[in-house]
Design an enzyme around this catalytic site. Structure first.
Site, PDB file in Angstrom:
ATOM      1  N   LEU A  94      50.745 -44.579  11.032  1.00  0.00           N
ATOM      2  CA  LEU A  94      49.568 -45.407  11.304  1.00  0.00           C
ATOM      3  C   LEU A  94      48.316 -44.567  11.097  1.00  0.00           C
ATOM      4  O   LEU A  94      48.330 -43.366  11.364  1.00  0.00           O
ATOM      5  CB  LEU A  94      49.589 -45.893  12.752  1.00  0.00           C
ATOM      6  CG  LEU A  94      50.666 -46.914  13.137  1.00  0.00           C
ATOM      7  CD1 LEU A  94      50.718 -47.081  14.644  1.00  0.00           C
ATOM      8  CD2 LEU A  94      50.385 -48.258  12.479  1.00  0.00           C
ATOM      9  N   LYS A 129      50.795 -47.631  22.474  1.00  0.00           N
ATOM     10  CA  LYS A 129      51.489 -46.803  21.480  1.00  0.00           C
ATOM     11  C   LYS A 129      52.472 -45.926  22.263  1.00  0.00           C
ATOM     12  O   LYS A 129      52.069 -44.993  22.947  1.00  0.00           O
ATOM     13  CB  LYS A 129      50.486 -45.963  20.702  1.00  0.00           C
ATOM     14  CG  LYS A 129      51.126 -45.160  19.591  1.00  0.00           C
ATOM     15  CD  LYS A 129      50.056 -44.566  18.693  1.00  0.00           C
ATOM     16  CE  LYS A 129      50.614 -43.796  17.529  1.00  0.00           C
ATOM     17  NZ  LYS A 129      51.643 -42.831  17.828  1.00  0.00           N
ATOM     18  N   ASP A 131      55.065 -43.179  23.201  1.00  0.00           N
ATOM     19  CA  ASP A 131      55.280 -41.823  22.715  1.00  0.00           C
ATOM     20  C   ASP A 131      56.772 -41.506  22.744  1.00  0.00           C
ATOM     21  O   ASP A 131      57.260 -40.824  23.637  1.00  0.00           O
ATOM     22  CB  ASP A 131      54.485 -40.849  23.596  1.00  0.00           C
ATOM     23  CG  ASP A 131      54.316 -39.507  22.921  1.00  0.00           C
ATOM     24  OD1 ASP A 131      54.717 -39.372  21.745  1.00  0.00           O
ATOM     25  OD2 ASP A 131      53.786 -38.592  23.579  1.00  0.00           O
ATOM     26  N   GLU A 187      60.605 -48.399  19.187  1.00  0.00           N
ATOM     27  CA  GLU A 187      60.529 -47.031  19.674  1.00  0.00           C
ATOM     28  C   GLU A 187      61.605 -46.766  20.724  1.00  0.00           C
ATOM     29  O   GLU A 187      61.753 -47.536  21.674  1.00  0.00           O
ATOM     30  CB  GLU A 187      59.136 -46.843  20.307  1.00  0.00           C
ATOM     31  CG  GLU A 187      58.665 -45.430  20.367  1.00  0.00           C
ATOM     32  CD  GLU A 187      58.000 -44.957  19.066  1.00  0.00           C
ATOM     33  OE1 GLU A 187      57.993 -45.714  18.077  1.00  0.00           O
ATOM     34  OE2 GLU A 187      57.496 -43.819  19.061  1.00  0.00           O
ATOM     35  N   TYR A 239      58.828 -53.642  18.201  1.00  0.00           N
ATOM     36  CA  TYR A 239      57.435 -54.003  17.910  1.00  0.00           C
ATOM     37  C   TYR A 239      57.152 -54.344  16.447  1.00  0.00           C
ATOM     38  O   TYR A 239      56.013 -54.582  16.082  1.00  0.00           O
ATOM     39  CB  TYR A 239      56.470 -52.918  18.393  1.00  0.00           C
ATOM     40  CG  TYR A 239      56.769 -51.517  17.898  1.00  0.00           C
ATOM     41  CD1 TYR A 239      56.738 -51.204  16.544  1.00  0.00           C
ATOM     42  CD2 TYR A 239      57.053 -50.483  18.796  1.00  0.00           C
ATOM     43  CE1 TYR A 239      57.002 -49.931  16.092  1.00  0.00           C
ATOM     44  CE2 TYR A 239      57.326 -49.200  18.356  1.00  0.00           C
ATOM     45  CZ  TYR A 239      57.296 -48.934  17.001  1.00  0.00           C
ATOM     46  OH  TYR A 239      57.551 -47.674  16.548  1.00  0.00           O
ATOM     47  N   LYS A 327      43.825 -43.457  19.511  1.00  0.00           N
ATOM     48  CA  LYS A 327      44.464 -42.448  20.355  1.00  0.00           C
ATOM     49  C   LYS A 327      43.667 -42.214  21.646  1.00  0.00           C
ATOM     50  O   LYS A 327      42.443 -42.327  21.660  1.00  0.00           O
ATOM     51  CB  LYS A 327      44.570 -41.124  19.594  1.00  0.00           C
ATOM     52  CG  LYS A 327      45.333 -41.200  18.286  1.00  0.00           C
ATOM     53  CD  LYS A 327      46.774 -41.589  18.462  1.00  0.00           C
ATOM     54  CE  LYS A 327      47.719 -40.444  18.625  1.00  0.00           C
ATOM     55  NZ  LYS A 327      47.909 -39.566  17.515  1.00  0.00           N
ATOM     56  N   CYS A 424      50.372  -7.370   3.588  1.00  0.00           N
ATOM     57  CA  CYS A 424      50.659  -6.520   2.425  1.00  0.00           C
ATOM     58  C   CYS A 424      49.542  -5.520   2.135  1.00  0.00           C
ATOM     59  O   CYS A 424      49.680  -4.683   1.251  1.00  0.00           O
ATOM     60  CB  CYS A 424      50.916  -7.375   1.188  1.00  0.00           C
ATOM     61  SG  CYS A 424      49.429  -8.164   0.552  1.00  0.00           S
TER      62      CYS A 424
HETATM   63  S1  IVH Z   1      53.704 -50.238  14.493  1.00  0.00           S
HETATM   64  C1  IVH Z   1      53.987 -50.348   9.944  1.00  0.00           C
HETATM   65  N1  IVH Z   1      53.572 -50.307  17.111  1.00  0.00           N
HETATM   66  O1  IVH Z   1      53.604 -44.730  16.197  1.00  0.00           O
HETATM   67  C2  IVH Z   1      53.626 -50.160  11.371  1.00  0.00           C
HETATM   68  N2  IVH Z   1      54.085 -48.221  16.072  1.00  0.00           N
HETATM   69  O2  IVH Z   1      51.848 -43.087  14.552  1.00  0.00           O
HETATM   70  C3  IVH Z   1      54.680 -49.505  12.140  1.00  0.00           C
HETATM   71  N3  IVH Z   1      54.521 -46.394  17.636  1.00  0.00           N
HETATM   72  O3  IVH Z   1      55.816 -44.314  13.510  1.00  0.00           O
HETATM   73  C4  IVH Z   1      54.277 -48.986  13.426  1.00  0.00           C
HETATM   74  N4  IVH Z   1      54.239 -47.567  19.472  1.00  0.00           N
HETATM   75  O4  IVH Z   1      56.801 -44.584  15.873  1.00  0.00           O
HETATM   76  C5  IVH Z   1      53.777 -49.540  16.032  1.00  0.00           C
HETATM   77  N5  IVH Z   1      53.486 -50.535  19.420  1.00  0.00           N
HETATM   78  C6  IVH Z   1      53.693 -49.770  18.343  1.00  0.00           C
HETATM   79  C7  IVH Z   1      54.020 -48.402  18.434  1.00  0.00           C
HETATM   80  C8  IVH Z   1      54.200 -47.649  17.268  1.00  0.00           C
HETATM   81  C9  IVH Z   1      54.525 -46.371  18.969  1.00  0.00           C
HETATM   82  C10 IVH Z   1      54.778 -45.212  16.780  1.00  0.00           C
HETATM   83  C11 IVH Z   1      55.728 -45.437  15.644  1.00  0.00           C
HETATM   84  C12 IVH Z   1      54.994 -44.983  14.400  1.00  0.00           C
HETATM   85  C13 IVH Z   1      53.941 -44.108  14.984  1.00  0.00           C
HETATM   86  C14 IVH Z   1      52.748 -43.992  14.076  1.00  0.00           C
END
Ligand code: IVH
Length: 698
Positions: A94, A129, A131, A187, A239, A327, A424
């Site tokens: 993302l 989001k 973790d 996740e 999600y 973030k 070096c």
């Molecule tokens: S959507 C194409 N939704 O964040 C979009 N990702 O930094 C797919 N993640 O690889 C991701 N919570 O592992 C989405 N509510 C959420 C999320 C989430 C955690 C993670 C996911 C992704 C990473 C990207």
């Protein structure tokens, strides 16, 4: 097996570190022999002695626990045994935002892309989001048949048996409207309370504890024995999907509702927001709740709710354009700088690193922080002995935010940046316009050569199974490999060697055989991986892909790069006009091919390996396939970014300026000099309507 030479109380920190490293690799080796090859080399008692010693050193030096420590896994090795699986659609990352302005900018970008007026509301689904680690679940005829990690986004690892042990993951879905084939993404995570209980139990047994819930979840899901995964308290939030196609839904929100009906767990805090203000209010609400939530979250994800809009916006190379991860601010703490070291990177850049008094920030023990470069260390005036504020944001290397001057010891002196390479001894020179001081030792500098090799075999490069950084560096130090191509002649040389690999410490007949097999398997490689593996400055994975897609074959690429040295050549013009390349990246590419030594390495390498041609995107009978197109003036039916994405999806290349190589120039309203230049060069001009007509014939 080397017997322990020191009692633990007498170990210095450096000795402890070295011994933990040695133990980790020895135990991994014996694990592999025992669990995978069924051919143990040592007795169970000797094996236990190694593990006990590892645990004891870790107890006395808890901040030195390695991420690959044997105590973080039970029994079987974590890496290697999982089958690789290609994702049907890539699992992307993302784009990140760090402040309110980034969120306003995101809304603006969405509006601009879709050509929406500032008044048009954009519904957004905001979700915490999580973790943890992402996973994808494939369902076929209502049955959960394949579960995989994200891996490099294109290819993950098959962890089906382990994911089957999670209660949150339905094995079978009876609902009529569940599509016959689909992938559900989400996740895997661990709750705080479960994490703490598990760690407590481990500590009582004398097992090392996990640093944080995410590491614990990741370690638990990558167990060889699903019974171990089953005993770990793992949870799953769903999600996303790989493709909304088969669902009768118009919005992400409706999709989340469906997920719940089918029995998945969807985060109950997800909220449908109508405005940017709503979204920001939600962010602040959750930021306050964050500490009290039962699991770790590191931000909020915003997703454009309408699926037709998501589809139009599509994806860039690394992330969807319709989503943003906002973030939370990094966690901060204070500690002391014990020492300042200079590290030499793959490209020779000297990076100052502060060695810190170990502290915990955001649940992780931190003992080093990057000071970036000469200017940065001078600007912050960080000195040995200083008390500093450090912060950690997600996976990012800890940063030094500030020096607390009141706590500075009166005797401290400013740090003097060396003008010679600490590895070096070559001159370290700072070229005009560059931030980094660089070692001029090139391939004579072992730091650079070894790191280049490490990059070469890294996950996004050659990715040779069982041949990680540790092995490459050891082989380099032992003189077994100097250049990448040497990896591919290892087996032949080994046959005539007086000290064959199988007789070396840490190796046996089977493990040597397996390594040679894994190397053989990589003799054929995709062009983009090959380009990335070369480690040319600024050529990351995304840029390597751009180049591969543009030039399609190794030979075409190499010849073009050599020709491009002449700035008057068409090869140069084409290179700088590739969207996403530009002058600075071009300069590094040209410089790489201008160095005779690099050409020798390339020549040697392609004698050993076959670089596969990139397969051009399937574009059917599109009249735009393979054409170069330039947009100029204002378009009325589609925004400029949308037009660009559309053209690219039909196999065209979009350039920003007109040259003799341009096939079409699309003239919007008030088109200026580009239209004139096109006319002069005799390039075909298209009106916006003509362009719309062509872009619809799919
Ligand atoms: S959507 C194409 N939704 O964040 C979009 N990702 O930094 C797919 N993640 O690889 C991701 N919570 O592992 C989405 N509510 C959420 C999320 C989430 C955690 C993670 C996911 C992704 C990473 C990207």
């Amino acid at each position: 097996m080397t017997p322990p030479t020191h009692t633990i109380e007498n170990l210095t920190e450096d000795q402890a570190k070295a011994e933990l490293e040695r133990l980790a690799s020895q135990i991994a080796h014996h694990d592999r022999l025992y669990y995978l090859e069924d051919q143990p080399e040592i007795s169970d008692e000797d094996y236990d002695t190694l593990r006990i010693r590892n645990a004891e050193i870790e107890k006395s030096f808890p901040h030195l626990v390695r991420t690959d420590s044997p105590s973080l896994r039970v029994g079987a090795p974590l890496i290697g045994p999982f089958k690789k699986v290609q994702h049907r659609k890539p699992m992307l990352s993302l784009d990140n935002g760090f402040n309110d302005q980034d969120v306003y900018d995101f809304f603006d970008r969405v509006r601009r892309f879709l050509g929406l007026s500032p008044e048009t509301p954009i519904e957004i689904v905001a979700e915490p989001k999580i973790d943890g680690l992402s996973a994808t679940l494939e369902y076929n005829h209502r049955h959960f048949i394949l579960g995989a990690t994200r891996g490099d986004g294109e290819e993950g690892e098959d962890i089906t048996a382990n994911l089957k042990t999670l209660q949150d993951i339905p094995q079978h879905i009876a609902h009529k409207d569940f599509p016959s084939i689909t992938e559900i993404r989400g996740e895997v995570y661990m709750r705080h309370s479960d994490f703490m209980a598990m760690n407590e139990a481990r500590a009582t047994k004398g097992d090392a504890v996990f640093a944080n819930p995410r590491n614990a979840a990741a370690g638990s899901v990558r167990q060889l024995d699903p019974a171990i995964t089953a005993s770990r308290p793992l949870k799953f939030f769903a999600y996303a999907c790989d493709d909304y196609g088969p669902f009768a839904v118009n919005s992400h929100w409706e999709y989340l509702e469906k997920l719940k009906e089918w029995g998945f767990v969807v985060n109950p805090l997800a909220r449908l927001c109508q405005t940017v203000e709503d979204v920001l209010a939600y962010y602040r609400e959750l930021e306050e709740q964050r500490a009290a939530l039962p699991y770790d979250i590191d931000g909020i994800v915003y997703k454009v709710n309408r699926i037709d809009w998501q589809t139009r916006m599509g994806y860039s190379t690394r992330a969807p354009r319709w989503a943003l991860a906002h973030k939370f601010p990094a966690q901060q703490t204070q500690t002391q700088v014990d020492e300042i070291l200079i590290q030499v990177g793959r490209t020779g850049a000297l990076t100052p690193v502060a060695v810190l008094h170990p502290v915990t920030v955001g649940g992780v023990v931190v003992s080093r922080a990057s000071l970036h470069n000469e200017d940065e260390i001078a600007r912050k005036d960080v000195r040995v002995g200083d008390t500093v504020i450090i912060q950690r944001a997600g996976d990012v290397i800890p940063q030094i935010v500030d020096v607390i001057l009141e706590k500075r010891p009166p005797t401290s002196k400013p740090f003097i940046f060396p003008h010679a390479c600490p590895v070096c001894g070559s001159h370290a020179i700072r070229l005009p316009g560059e931030v980094a001081r660089k070692c001029m030792g090139g391939l004579v500098c072992s730091a650079q050569a070894a790191l280049r090799l490490r990059h070469f075999v890294s996950r996004d490069g050659y990715d040779i199974e069982g041949f990680g950084a540790k092995h490459v560096i050891a082989f380099y130090q032992e003189g077994l490999i100097r250049y990448p191509q040497d990896i591919f002649t290892l087996e032949t040389r080994d046959r005539h060697s007086l000290t064959p690999l199988r007789n070396r410490e840490g190796w046996g007949a089977l493990s040597a055989q397996n390594l040679f097999k894994a190397i053989e398997a990589r003799r054929k490689i995709a062009l983009h991986r090959f380009i990335y593996a070369l480690g040319i400055p600024q050529i990351g994975q995304a840029t390597a892909k751009l180049l591969a897609r543009h030039y399609l074959s190794y030979t075409a690429w190499k010849e073009a790069m050599i020709e491009a040295k002449d700035q008057a050549s068409s090869a140069f013009e084409t290179l700088v006009l590739i969207d996403g390349i530009g002058p600075s990246v071009s300069e590094d590419l040209i410089a790489f091919f201008d160095e005779p030594h690099n050409l020798e390495v390339l020549e040697g390498l392609v004698k050993e390996v076959a670089v596969l041609d990139e397969i051009p995107p399937v574009v059917g009978s599109s009249p735009l396939s393979g054409k170069t197109i330039v947009f100029t003036g204002a378009l009325t039916h589609m925004s400029r970014p949308e037009a660009k994405v559309k053209a690219e999806s039909l196999g065209a290349k979009v350039a920003s300026s007109v040259s003799a190589k341009t096939d079409y120039v699309v003239i919007g309203e008030d088109a200026g000099s580009k239209a004139r230049k096109a006319q002069e060069l005799g390039v075909t001009l298209l009106t916006e309507d003509e362009w719309m007509g062509m872009s619809e014939t799919e």
